[in-house]
Scaffold this active site. Structure first.
Site, short mmCIF file in Angstrom:
data_model
loop_
_atom_site.label_atom_id
_atom_site.label_comp_id
_atom_site.label_asym_id
_atom_site.label_seq_id
_atom_site.Cartn_x
_atom_site.Cartn_y
_atom_site.Cartn_z
N ASP A 1 -76.41 -11.09 6.29
CA ASP A 1 -76.07 -12.27 5.51
C ASP A 1 -74.56 -12.23 5.21
O ASP A 1 -73.92 -11.17 5.36
CB ASP A 1 -76.88 -12.25 4.21
CG ASP A 1 -76.52 -13.40 3.29
OD1 ASP A 1 -76.48 -14.55 3.75
OD2 ASP A 1 -76.26 -13.13 2.10
N ASP B 1 -72.59 -14.48 2.32
CA ASP B 1 -72.23 -14.62 0.91
C ASP B 1 -73.05 -13.67 0.04
O ASP B 1 -74.29 -13.72 0.06
CB ASP B 1 -72.43 -16.06 0.45
CG ASP B 1 -71.45 -17.00 1.12
OD1 ASP B 1 -70.24 -16.79 0.95
OD2 ASP B 1 -71.89 -17.93 1.81
#
Length: 216
Positions: free
Chosen positions: A14, A16
């Protein structure tokens, strides 16, 4: 936490809250936008790890009844476009995977421009990663598994041999739903019990220990 017996088939990351500490920037932007609208500010963690347009459709809030894509267009100018700080160990993790010959994919709910800013300016990865799957590449965002499934199929790897790293319960559930064999949670944005309840195999405070934990 034990070391996996084999080198992972792929590392799925991922962006953020996992590679870059961008959640404070995003939450500030959403709070400013909501205030501009004259709306009460709800618990903004509902947006973490998810596409804003999906939240507007599926979660209760002052945005109910409004066009989600129009709202998204309103929000974006309020989000600071400054490069976020990297999560400790992020760049080293990507480089360790490269050194081990393990393909790296970023699977994110963000758009392509934010990915470029984060990888190039925040992480000094000017040549990027092997694959990026953004909000624009799938019909359904996290917690739907489509992004992780697309990453594995594009890389030509069996998801059961891959490892994912996520900071949100939506992201953990998405990776597990795609059949990813091991999903680690990083506790940058959510409490430990929330990530464990979502199904994370193990937790880390940042990415510094990950190369040793995942066999890189």
């Amino acid at each position: 936490m034990t070391r996996p017996p084999t080198t992972p088939a792929a590392l799925l990351l991922d962006l953020d809250g996992t590679l870059v500490d961008s959640e404070p920037l995003h939450r500030r932007g959403y709070a400013d936008w909501l205030a501009h609208r004259g709306w009460d500010v709800p618990d903004l963690s509902v947006f973490t790890g998810r596409r804003a347009e999906d939240v507007f459709v599926t979660e209760p809030g002052p945005w109910a009844g409004h066009d989600p894509l129009e709202l998204l267009a309103e929000v974006l100018p309020f989000v600071p476009d400054e490069a976020p700080a990297p999560v400790p160990g992020a760049r080293a993790l990507v480089l360790a995977a490269r050194s081990a010959g393990v393909p790296v994919a970023v699977v994110t709910s963000a758009g392509p421009a934010w990915v470029r800013l984060s990888l190039q300016e925040s992480l000094s990865l000017s040549d990027g990663v092997d694959l990026v799957v953004t909000a624009e590449d799938v019909v359904d965002g996290k917690p739907d598994p489509a992004g992780f499934a697309l990453a594995c199929s594009s890389l030509g790897v069996d998801p059961s041999g891959a490892i994912a790293v996520e900071d949100s319960p939506a992201g953990v559930r998405a990776a597990l739903g795609a059949g990813v064999g091991q999903v680690y949670g990083v506790t940058t944005t959510h409490a430990r019990d929330v990530l464990l309840a979502a199904g994370a195999l193990a937790l880390v405070d940042d990415l510094t220990p990950l190369p040793g934990l995942v066999g890189l």
